[in-house]
Each structure stands twice: as C-alpha cells, then as structure tokens.
Design a protein around this motif. Structure first.
Motif, PDB file in Angstrom:
ATOM      1  N   GLU A  11       0.850  -1.202   0.000  1.00  0.00           N
ATOM      2  CA  GLU A  11       0.000   0.000   0.000  1.00  0.00           C
ATOM      3  C   GLU A  11       0.873   1.234   0.000  1.00  0.00           C
ATOM      4  OE1 GLU A  11      -2.585   2.620  -0.161  1.00  0.00           O
ATOM      5  OE2 GLU A  11      -3.593   0.694   0.165  1.00  0.00           O
ATOM      6  N   ASP A  12       0.630   2.157  -0.950  1.00  0.00           N
ATOM      7  CA  ASP A  12       1.456   3.360  -1.032  1.00  0.00           C
ATOM      8  C   ASP A  12       0.941   4.519  -0.192  1.00  0.00           C
ATOM      9  OD1 ASP A  12      -0.722   3.619  -2.806  1.00  0.00           O
ATOM     10  OD2 ASP A  12       0.366   5.043  -4.054  1.00  0.00           O
ATOM     11  N   ASP A  13      -0.275   4.441   0.304  1.00  0.00           N
ATOM     12  CA  ASP A  13      -0.799   5.467   1.203  1.00  0.00           C
ATOM     13  C   ASP A  13      -0.233   5.171   2.589  1.00  0.00           C
ATOM     14  OD1 ASP A  13      -2.337   6.823   3.149  1.00  0.00           O
ATOM     15  OD2 ASP A  13      -4.120   6.814   1.885  1.00  0.00           O
ATOM     16  N   SER A  14       0.782   5.944   2.991  1.00  0.00           N
ATOM     17  CA  SER A  14       1.504   5.632   4.229  1.00  0.00           C
ATOM     18  C   SER A  14       0.608   5.672   5.467  1.00  0.00           C
ATOM     19  CB  SER A  14       2.702   6.553   4.402  1.00  0.00           C
ATOM     20  OG  SER A  14       2.296   7.895   4.454  1.00  0.00           O
ATOM     21  N   SER A  35       4.993  -2.749   2.459  1.00  0.00           N
ATOM     22  CA  SER A  35       5.746  -2.325   1.279  1.00  0.00           C
ATOM     23  C   SER A  35       4.949  -1.213   0.617  1.00  0.00           C
ATOM     24  CB  SER A  35       5.912  -3.476   0.283  1.00  0.00           C
ATOM     25  OG  SER A  35       6.797  -4.429   0.767  1.00  0.00           O
ATOM     26  N   ALA A  36       5.627  -0.120   0.278  1.00  0.00           N
ATOM     27  CA  ALA A  36       4.965   1.011  -0.371  1.00  0.00           C
ATOM     28  C   ALA A  36       5.064   0.935  -1.890  1.00  0.00           C
ATOM     29  CB  ALA A  36       5.557   2.328   0.126  1.00  0.00           C
ATOM     30  N   SER A  37       5.759  -0.078  -2.395  1.00  0.00           N
ATOM     31  CA  SER A  37       5.926  -0.221  -3.842  1.00  0.00           C
ATOM     32  C   SER A  37       5.978  -1.697  -4.205  1.00  0.00           C
ATOM     33  CB  SER A  37       7.204   0.471  -4.303  1.00  0.00           C
ATOM     34  OG  SER A  37       8.331  -0.229  -3.817  1.00  0.00           O
ATOM     35  N   LEU A  61      -0.319   1.533  -7.613  1.00  0.00           N
ATOM     36  CA  LEU A  61       0.921   1.768  -6.874  1.00  0.00           C
ATOM     37  C   LEU A  61       1.856   2.593  -7.738  1.00  0.00           C
ATOM     38  CD1 LEU A  61       0.768  -1.783  -5.573  1.00  0.00           C
ATOM     39  CD2 LEU A  61       1.114   0.148  -4.044  1.00  0.00           C
ATOM     40  N   PRO A  62       2.820   3.292  -7.137  1.00  0.00           N
ATOM     41  CA  PRO A  62       3.667   4.220  -7.906  1.00  0.00           C
ATOM     42  C   PRO A  62       4.478   3.543  -9.010  1.00  0.00           C
ATOM     43  CG  PRO A  62       4.432   4.044  -5.620  1.00  0.00           C
ATOM     44  CD  PRO A  62       3.163   3.274  -5.721  1.00  0.00           C
ATOM     45  N   ASP A  63       4.771   2.263  -8.850  1.00  0.00           N
ATOM     46  CA  ASP A  63       5.610   1.593  -9.844  1.00  0.00           C
ATOM     47  C   ASP A  63       4.893   0.462 -10.586  1.00  0.00           C
ATOM     48  OD1 ASP A  63       5.498   0.057  -7.543  1.00  0.00           O
ATOM     49  OD2 ASP A  63       7.591  -0.566  -7.619  1.00  0.00           O
TER      50      ASP A  63
END
Length: 140
Positions: A11-14, A35-37, A61-63
């Motif tokens: 999850e990219d939303d911290s 994991s954020a990515s 997700l950002p990537d």
C-alpha cells in the motif's frame, strides 16, 4: 497454526498502511510487514526465508498495477491468499482483479472487522490446501 501469521501489506498510502499494520498487530493473530511499492514487495517476497501467509494488495501503486503484480505472483508459484484492497470499486475493476488471481476484493473505504473476517476466512481455506506451510518448532 499457532503464532502470528505473517501478512504483507502492499500500500502506497503511508497513513493507511500504518493504520492497517497497527490494527493487524493489535489483533495478535497477524505479523504485518509493509511495502509502499511493488519493487519493495518483490524484494521482501524473494528474501531468504521469507514467508507470507496472506497479501493485502492495492491496485494503484507508484511503480505498477496491482493486478499485473498479482498475475506475476501466481505465475511465479505463490499460492498464498491475495486480497485486493483498493479504491477502485467498479464492476470491471473487481472482475479484472479476481481474474488476475486475487482471492477476494475489498473496496475502500472498508470496515476493519469485515477485512479481518475475510482474512481469517481466506486463511482457513489456505490452511486446508496443499499449498500451506506448517511450522513445527524450527522446521517448516
């Protein structure tokens, strides 16, 4: 199975990831990792001795795309339950997520008690499958 179950939260939303990890940790049944990515998640999954009994996976997700990641997991032989936890709640989003290999799909905002119940349900199915790992003392 005794002891906390390792869960990977991708999850990219911290703020959401932190809240999920905290809530799952308080339950006592789960040992969350975040994991954020997708790149970080791949590194964690490939790590020496890494074992996750369940994955909570965001779609955006950002990537990369969580659906494509889920497909790669399945093709790579990972059989643990994957629950997509995302803000995309259209019918086509749900269908494509499940077709990508997810075991369940929950749209945000969600109720924590429902998420926990779905996690436990997926783990019950997983535990009765041939894909589950059981640890007895130091042995897997």
């Amino acid at each position: 199975m005794s002891g906390p179950r390792p869960v990977l939260i991708i999850e990219d939303d911290s703020a959401l990831a932190e809240t999920l990890a905290e809530q799952l940790g308080h339950e006592g049944d789960f040992e969350p990792a975040v994991s954020a990515s997708l790149a970080d998640a791949e590194t964690r999954l490939a790590g020496s001795g890494a074992r996750y009994d369940l994955v909570l996976l965001d779609l955006t997700l950002p990537d990369g795309d969580g659906r494509e990641f889920c497909t790669r997991l399945r093709r790579g032989g990972y059989r643990m339950p994957v629950i997509m936890l995302t803000g995309s709640d259209g019918e086509q989003d749900i269908v494509s997520g499940l077709d990508a290999g997810a075991n369940d799909y929950i749209a945000k905002p969600f109720r924590m008690s429902e998420l926990l119940a779905r996690m436990r349900a997926q783990l019950r199915v997983y535990d009765s499958s041939e894909d589950a790992f059981f640890q007895i003392g130091p042995y897997l």
